[in-house]
Write an enzyme that holds these catalytic residues in place. Structure first.
Site, PDB file in Angstrom:
ATOM      1  N   LEU A 233       0.871  -1.173   0.000  1.00 24.50           N
ATOM      2  CA  LEU A 233       0.000   0.000   0.000  1.00 24.50           C
ATOM      3  C   LEU A 233       0.906   1.221   0.000  1.00 24.50           C
ATOM      4  O   LEU A 233       1.953   1.210   0.647  1.00 24.50           O
ATOM      5  CB  LEU A 233      -0.902   0.028   1.233  1.00 24.50           C
ATOM      6  CG  LEU A 233      -2.001  -1.037   1.333  1.00 24.50           C
ATOM      7  CD1 LEU A 233      -2.747  -0.908   2.655  1.00 24.50           C
ATOM      8  CD2 LEU A 233      -2.976  -0.937   0.172  1.00 24.50           C
ATOM      9  N   ASP A 234       0.506   2.257  -0.725  1.00 25.82           N
ATOM     10  CA  ASP A 234       1.317   3.467  -0.784  1.00 25.82           C
ATOM     11  C   ASP A 234       1.520   4.052   0.605  1.00 25.82           C
ATOM     12  O   ASP A 234       0.727   3.815   1.524  1.00 25.82           O
ATOM     13  CB  ASP A 234       0.658   4.517  -1.687  1.00 25.82           C
ATOM     14  CG  ASP A 234       0.702   4.120  -3.151  1.00 25.82           C
ATOM     15  OD1 ASP A 234       1.530   3.258  -3.504  1.00 25.82           O
ATOM     16  OD2 ASP A 234      -0.096   4.670  -3.935  1.00 25.82           O
ATOM     17  N   TYR A 235       2.554   4.847   0.732  1.00 27.00           N
ATOM     18  CA  TYR A 235       2.916   5.489   1.999  1.00 27.00           C
ATOM     19  C   TYR A 235       1.725   6.197   2.636  1.00 27.00           C
ATOM     20  O   TYR A 235       1.491   6.091   3.851  1.00 27.00           O
ATOM     21  CB  TYR A 235       4.048   6.488   1.734  1.00 27.00           C
ATOM     22  CG  TYR A 235       4.364   7.422   2.874  1.00 27.00           C
ATOM     23  CD1 TYR A 235       5.158   7.014   3.935  1.00 27.00           C
ATOM     24  CD2 TYR A 235       3.885   8.733   2.877  1.00 27.00           C
ATOM     25  CE1 TYR A 235       5.457   7.876   4.981  1.00 27.00           C
ATOM     26  CE2 TYR A 235       4.181   9.607   3.914  1.00 27.00           C
ATOM     27  CZ  TYR A 235       4.966   9.174   4.966  1.00 27.00           C
ATOM     28  OH  TYR A 235       5.264  10.021   5.990  1.00 27.00           O
ATOM     29  N   ASP A 236       0.939   6.910   1.836  1.00 24.89           N
ATOM     30  CA  ASP A 236      -0.152   7.716   2.386  1.00 24.89           C
ATOM     31  C   ASP A 236      -1.509   7.031   2.294  1.00 24.89           C
ATOM     32  O   ASP A 236      -2.540   7.656   2.538  1.00 24.89           O
ATOM     33  CB  ASP A 236      -0.218   9.089   1.700  1.00 24.89           C
ATOM     34  CG  ASP A 236      -0.047   9.004   0.188  1.00 24.89           C
ATOM     35  OD1 ASP A 236       0.066   7.878  -0.337  1.00 24.89           O
ATOM     36  OD2 ASP A 236      -0.021  10.066  -0.466  1.00 24.89           O
ATOM     37  N   THR A 237      -1.543   5.738   1.950  1.00 20.61           N
ATOM     38  CA  THR A 237      -2.786   4.959   1.913  1.00 20.61           C
ATOM     39  C   THR A 237      -2.854   4.068   3.154  1.00 20.61           C
ATOM     40  O   THR A 237      -1.866   3.457   3.548  1.00 20.61           O
ATOM     41  CB  THR A 237      -2.846   4.077   0.654  1.00 20.61           C
ATOM     42  OG1 THR A 237      -2.727   4.891  -0.507  1.00 20.61           O
ATOM     43  CG2 THR A 237      -4.155   3.304   0.587  1.00 20.61           C
TER      44      THR A 237
END
Length: 437
Positions: A233-237
């Site tokens: 999952l992306d850093y900000d997700t």
């Protein structure tokens, strides 16, 4: 000396001793010994016994309602009434934070068309470097669905064993895997591996796979296996993420996620991942499929390639993309709620607010039918509804509308194998994590 004491004095001492002894007895009854035997975590019976306590941890969070100054239980009736009925807030750092509606209003009025990608990418990189990671991860309990819902025509050996997987909640502002540099070593993978020795027995009971049988002839020692996330999952997700506790579970689950990226873009029988997002504007259709290819375009200014979506209104051509990087991408969307909220407008010259304008944004469920980089962000931006707080592909006004990326992996369904008395069976499990908006 005792004989010389009066009867009244003896009664007095007896009462005092009784009051001293009672709390001691109570404390022994309330706190049983910590040396009691513990049920193994990897058995199905143990899993069902610990599920209730895990669910209590996951859904027992309380947040403060800033309008009533009272706490509401996350995922409770009042939570749903407030978040889905009234709207206008997201949960961030255990607080309900208002969405900056005036930013969405500015975007609606101006319809920013300038390319913000270079500045946004630099901002996103800066947010990772030197930032304090959010370490508030937690373990999630899977729900075993009925056997009627389990896929029957699937090769058993292509599915991982349930007790060789760990499901976790990854918060926003935390890397899935370590990055390059000392300031990017704290990630979900490192936090889980610090937690495992005192809380989980790894690996579970050894199961011999067909690959192991072939490798028995070689006498090379295998390196010690370190549990690892099966996808990213992306850093900000934020949201649900699955971790392989053994080599086999990691390999098999990796393959399941990779097969979602096939060119056909058809739903997988054994893996379904859904997200919830808040996007700017009101999506007209209740549901649909976004079908725009995604690839990489070299950014000369920054000196690296970045993900770009080729859609009807884009100024890109197929020749602009890195060779063989442009691939089919499909996203299924379903509108969950449309919000229309008033925003006070100033009369100008710092005068008072005399009238209200109305701002629209949409809560939408997204199911990626393929697995491309930044697919959900790019597809929502391509149809004119960028995700709130998206620093990579949204205009600056939409970036500023929320303190975080409003994208959350809320549910994961996957096929697994389970050991039972009558043998190994195939089951479908579901893991959920309450969206913060």
């Amino acid at each position: 000396m005792i004989a010389s004491l009066s009867f009244t004095t003896l009664i007095h001492y007896s009462i005092v001793l009784l009051f001293i002894w009672l709390p001691v007895v109570t404390s022994f009854e309330a706190h049983p010994t910590s040396n009691a035997p513990r049920t193994p975590r990897h058995s199905l019976s143990a899993h069902s016994e610990t599920t209730s306590s895990l669910e209590e941890d996951d859904h027992g969070e309380w947040v403060l309602n800033p309008e009533t100054n009272r706490r509401i239980k996350k995922d409770g009736p009042k939570w749903h009434d407030f978040m889905n009925g009234q709207g206008g807030y997201i949960c961030h750092n255990s607080k309900l934070v208002p969405i900056q509606l005036e930013r969405i209003l500015t975007w609606t009025q101006q319809e920013e068309a300038s390319d913000q990608s270079q500045k946004a990418l630099e901002t996103a990189d800066d947010s990772v470097v030197g930032a304090t990671p959010n370490t508030a991860w937690r373990r999630l309990a899977p729900e075993i669905l009925s056997s009627d819902e389990a896929p029957n025509d699937v090769d058993k050996e292509s599915l991982p064993f349930l007790d060789e997987l760990l499901f976790a909640f990854k918060p926003a502002s935390l890397l899935t895997l370590p990055g390059i540099g000392e300031d990017k070593q704290v990630c979900l993978a490192s936090l889980v591996n610090e937690w495992i020795p005192e809380n989980l027995t790894v690996p579970p009971k050894k199961r011999e796979s067909s690959d192991d049988k072939k490798k028995k002839k070689t006498k090379k020692k295998k390196k010690t296996f370190v549990p690892r996330p099966c996808h990213r999952l992306d850093y900000d997700t934020s949201g649900v993420l699955v971790i392989g506790l053994t080599r086999d579970s990691l390999r098999l689950t990796n393959t399941m996620f990779e097969q979602k990226g096939v060119e056909s873009g058809s739903p997988s029988k054994v893996l379904k991942k859904t997200y919830v997002a808040l996007v700017a504007g009101a999506i007209a259709q209740d549901h649909g499929i976004i079908d725009y290819p995604i690839g990489k375009v070299f950014n000369e200014a920054n000196g690296y390639s970045e993900f770009v979506c080729l859609h009807d209104d884009s100024q890109r051509k197929e020749d602009d993309f890195v060779e063989k990087s442009l691939r089919n991408a499909k996203t299924k969307y379903t509108v969950l709620n449309r919000f229309t909220l008033p925003v006070a407008c100033s009369t100008g010259n710092n005068g008072p607010s005399s009238q209200d304008s109305f701002v629209q944004y949409t809560k939408v469920q997204l199911e990626p039918l393929t697995g491309r980089g930044h697919q959900l962000r790019l597809h929502m931006a391509a149809i004119g509804h960028p995700i709130l707080g998206d620093q990579l592909h949204a205009p600056n006004t939409i970036v500023a509308a929320a303190p975080r990326l409003c994208l959350h992996a809320d549910e994961l369904e996957m096929g697994v194998r389970i050991d039972e008395e009558q043998g190994v069976c195939v089951a479908l499990v579901r893991v959920r994590c309450v969206p913060p908006f």
